[in-house]
Scaffold this active site. Sequence first.
Site, PDB file in Angstrom:
ATOM      1  N   GLY A  66     -22.638 -14.200 -30.910  1.00 59.09           N
ATOM      2  CA  GLY A  66     -23.682 -15.081 -30.408  1.00 59.09           C
ATOM      3  C   GLY A  66     -23.570 -16.404 -31.149  1.00 59.09           C
ATOM      4  N   ALA A  67     -23.501 -17.496 -30.400  1.00 60.17           N
ATOM      5  CA  ALA A  67     -23.215 -18.796 -30.997  1.00 60.17           C
ATOM      6  C   ALA A  67     -24.142 -19.153 -32.158  1.00 60.17           C
ATOM      7  CB  ALA A  67     -23.239 -19.875 -29.910  1.00 60.17           C
ATOM      8  N   ARG A  86     -13.359 -17.848 -35.389  1.00 60.43           N
ATOM      9  CA  ARG A  86     -13.610 -17.802 -33.935  1.00 60.43           C
ATOM     10  C   ARG A  86     -13.298 -19.194 -33.401  1.00 60.43           C
ATOM     11  NH1 ARG A  86     -17.313 -14.145 -31.579  1.00 60.43           N
ATOM     12  NH2 ARG A  86     -16.678 -14.948 -29.574  1.00 60.43           N
ATOM     13  N   ASP A 113     -25.330 -20.337 -21.345  1.00 58.50           N
ATOM     14  CA  ASP A 113     -24.297 -20.764 -22.297  1.00 58.50           C
ATOM     15  C   ASP A 113     -24.112 -22.262 -22.295  1.00 58.50           C
ATOM     16  OD1 ASP A 113     -23.598 -17.804 -21.833  1.00 58.50           O
ATOM     17  OD2 ASP A 113     -22.386 -18.421 -23.559  1.00 58.50           O
ATOM     18  N   ASN A 157     -23.949 -18.941 -17.210  1.00 64.70           N
ATOM     19  CA  ASN A 157     -24.348 -17.810 -18.049  1.00 64.70           C
ATOM     20  C   ASN A 157     -23.431 -16.636 -17.702  1.00 64.70           C
ATOM     21  OD1 ASN A 157     -26.130 -16.643 -20.030  1.00 64.70           O
ATOM     22  ND2 ASN A 157     -27.098 -15.483 -18.391  1.00 64.70           N
ATOM     23  N   LYS A 158     -23.620 -15.521 -18.389  1.00 64.92           N
ATOM     24  CA  LYS A 158     -22.791 -14.326 -18.197  1.00 64.92           C
ATOM     25  C   LYS A 158     -22.602 -13.992 -16.716  1.00 64.92           C
ATOM     26  CE  LYS A 158     -21.568 -12.270 -21.008  1.00 64.92           C
ATOM     27  NZ  LYS A 158     -20.315 -12.755 -21.636  1.00 64.92           N
TER      28      LYS A 158
END
Lengths: 356, 356
Positions: free
Chosen positions: A54-55, A96, A244, A254-255
Site C-alpha cells: 500500500g503506497a 519497490r 490509485d 482503481n483495482k
Amino acid sequence: MTDQPHKTLEWIGESRTGHLRLLDQTKLPSETVFLDCDTLDAVWGAIKRLSVRGAPAIGVSAAYGVIVGMQSSADLSREQFDANLEEVAQYLATSRPTAVNLFWALDRMTAFAASRSDLSAADILTELLEEARRIDREDQEMCLAIGQHGAALLPDDCGVLTHCNAGGLATAGDGTALSVFFAAHRQGKKLHVYADETRPLLQGSRLTAWELQQRQIPVTVICDSVAGWVMKQGRIQAVVTGADRIAANGDAANKIGTYAVAQLAHAHGIPFYIAAPSSTFDLSLSSGEEIPIEERDREEVVNAYGLATAPEGVDVFNPAFDVTPAKLITAIITERGVIDEISRDHVAAHLQAVPS
Amino acid sequence: MTDQPHKTLEWIGESRTGHLRLLDQTKLPSETVFLDCDTLDAVWGAIKRLSVRGAPAIGVSAAYGVIVGMQSSADLSREQFDANLEEVAQYLATSRPTAVNLFWALDRMTAFAASRSDLSAADILTELLEEARRIDREDQEMCLAIGQHGAALLPDDCGVLTHCNAGGLATAGDGTALSVFFAAHRQGKKLHVYADETRPLLQGSRLTAWELQQRQIPVTVICDSVAGWVMKQGRIQAVVTGADRIAANGDAANKIGTYAVAQLAHAHGIPFYIAAPSSTFDLSLSSGEEIPIEERDREEVVNAYGLATAPEGVDVFNPAFDVTPAKLITAIITERGVIDEISRDHVAAHLQAVPS
C-alpha cells in the site's frame, strides 16, 4: 488517534536503539505475525517481499527505515552522516522501484536533514525520527479525516460494498474506503459490509475481511461476480472504494473490477463513492484515457498455489486496474471534504481550497 | 455429426461386450484421460465423482450405464432381466440425487424395455443399446441445431464473451452456448472468445478455455471482474451464455455472475443471448422470482486447495445461480429457433410451434 486493533507499522523505542515493527501481511489472514526490523536489510526485505504494502504504508515504513539504517552513524561526523544518509536512502528506494510514495518519503527525509545542517549527527538522528513520526501522523490524520467526511454520507442501518483493500493495512492509519466504514461504526451507525474477494490476488477476502472482522464490523465475503446480485436483492445502499490515481476531470483508476461495480451500482440507483487522499489526483492527466494501465503476469490468474487452473499456453488478459469515468462516481471523498459534483472545475476548486 | 476433437462420452463396441468411454473431466485441463467403464460400479462412480458432469451428459451416460449393468443378464429369462433392470436403474439413480436428466434417461430406458416385452433378454439388450444411442444422438442434434440458429446472430469478425461452461463437456454433443461459437467458426466466421474464469469453481478457465483451445478458436481467459472492462474497451460484440432453468416469462437462471454480465452488456449496448434446449423452460414457474437459488458451501470460496484465503469463521454468501430478468435478454436460442422478443406469449408460441 485510532482504535486500530493491530498497527500496520509502528516505531518502537528511541532513535538510537529503537526499531520498526511491521504486521507481516504475507501471513494474513491465517496468522497475525509481527516483524521487528532492526537492520536496514530487514526493512528493505520487508518492503520487497510485500510484508508491508500500500503506497502510504510503504512511504512511512521507508521513513522509519532511514532511522534504522542511520543508527550506526550517530557518532560519526555530520559530513560522514550525510554521505551515509544518501546511500541508505538510495538503497531503500530500490525495494519497490515503482512506488511513488516511497521516493516521496525518502526525499522528504533527506531534504529535512539538509535543512538542519547545523545539527550534530546524534541530534539530526533524533530530529529525523521526529520527521518520520510526522509523516506517520499526517498519514493517520488523513485517514481519519476521510473517514469523518465519508461516514456522513452513509445512512444508518445500511449495507455497503467495497472492492479490493483500501484499508488500514495500506496506510499507517485507518485506510481510505475502510476508514469511512470504521468512522460510521464508531459513530454508532449499523452497517453490514460486503467485501468483493477481488481476483486475482484476493485482497478483499484476505485483507479487507480480516480488518473488518478485527473491528467486529459485520462482513460477508462474496465472489466478484456476486456484487450485481446482492445489489439486485436490495442488500446494498452504498459502494465505497479507494483509488490509485484520479485525473483532473474526476475519472478514477482503481483495482480491476471497480469499473464494473460502478456500472452495476449505477444500474441499481446505488451511490458510488471514491475515498482517496487529495494527493491521489494527478492534474497532469486531463482524463482517465491518459492513465496507463499496468498488465500483470498471467500466472496470477491461471495458477492457484502451483496448480494449473487453465489449459497450458492459453491466452490471459490480466490488467491490474481499470478506469471508472467521472459520470459514474457520485462523490469523491478526500481528507479535505467531499466533491459531490464531479467536474474539472469542482476538482480544481476542491484542491485549491483551504482544507475544511 | 460433430467435429468434437475429444468425445465427452462414447459407447465402444456391441451391446453384450462393449463399454462406456468417458473423458475424465476431473483431470482437465492438465490431462486428457479417458475412463473405460465396463462395470456398473465404474459408471456409477464416474457420475458420482463428477468425471462426467452437465445435465445432458449425465443423462446419456446413465442410459449407456444401463447397458453396462445389464450385459450379464442377457442369457437370463426375460422376467429375471426385467427385475435386474429395475435394480440397475434404481442404483444408477443414486449417483447424483438431484440431476433431473439422470432420472429422465433412466425412466426412458425402463419404459422402452416395458414397451417391448415380447423380446428375449438378448434381443431387448440390443434394442436398449439402440435406445441409448437415440438419446445420445438427440442430444447431439439438439446441440447442433442451437449452434446453427445462434451462429446466424453473430457478426463476422467479432469478439464474444461467455460465462461458465455451457459446452460440449456438459452434453453428448457440442454444448449450448459454445455450440453457437463452434458453428460460427465452422461457417468461417472470425471470432475471438473471452471466457470469464467463473468463480468459485473456475468452469470457464478450466473447461471452456480448454474446449475452445481444442477447436483452435482464439480464446482469452479473464477474471470475472474484467468482463465490464473488455466491454468498455469495445472488444465484445455479443454475449452468449447457457441457462439452467427458464421461467414462462423468459427470466433465466444460470451460473452466478450471469446477471451482472447481462447488466454490463445492457450498459454497453451489447446483445445478450441465452442458448439452451427448449427442455430448459419450466412453464410451471411464472417468473424468475419463483426459481429457488441453491446456496453452496463457503469452502468453495474461501479455501483454495487447502489454503485459507479469508479469515477463519468469516461469513460467506455463495449462491450457485442468479436470475437474469427477461428484459435484459436480447434473444433466447433453442434447438427450435430463436425467440427474439422475450415475453410470456412469445415463449409459449415458440414452445408450441412445430420445430423449424
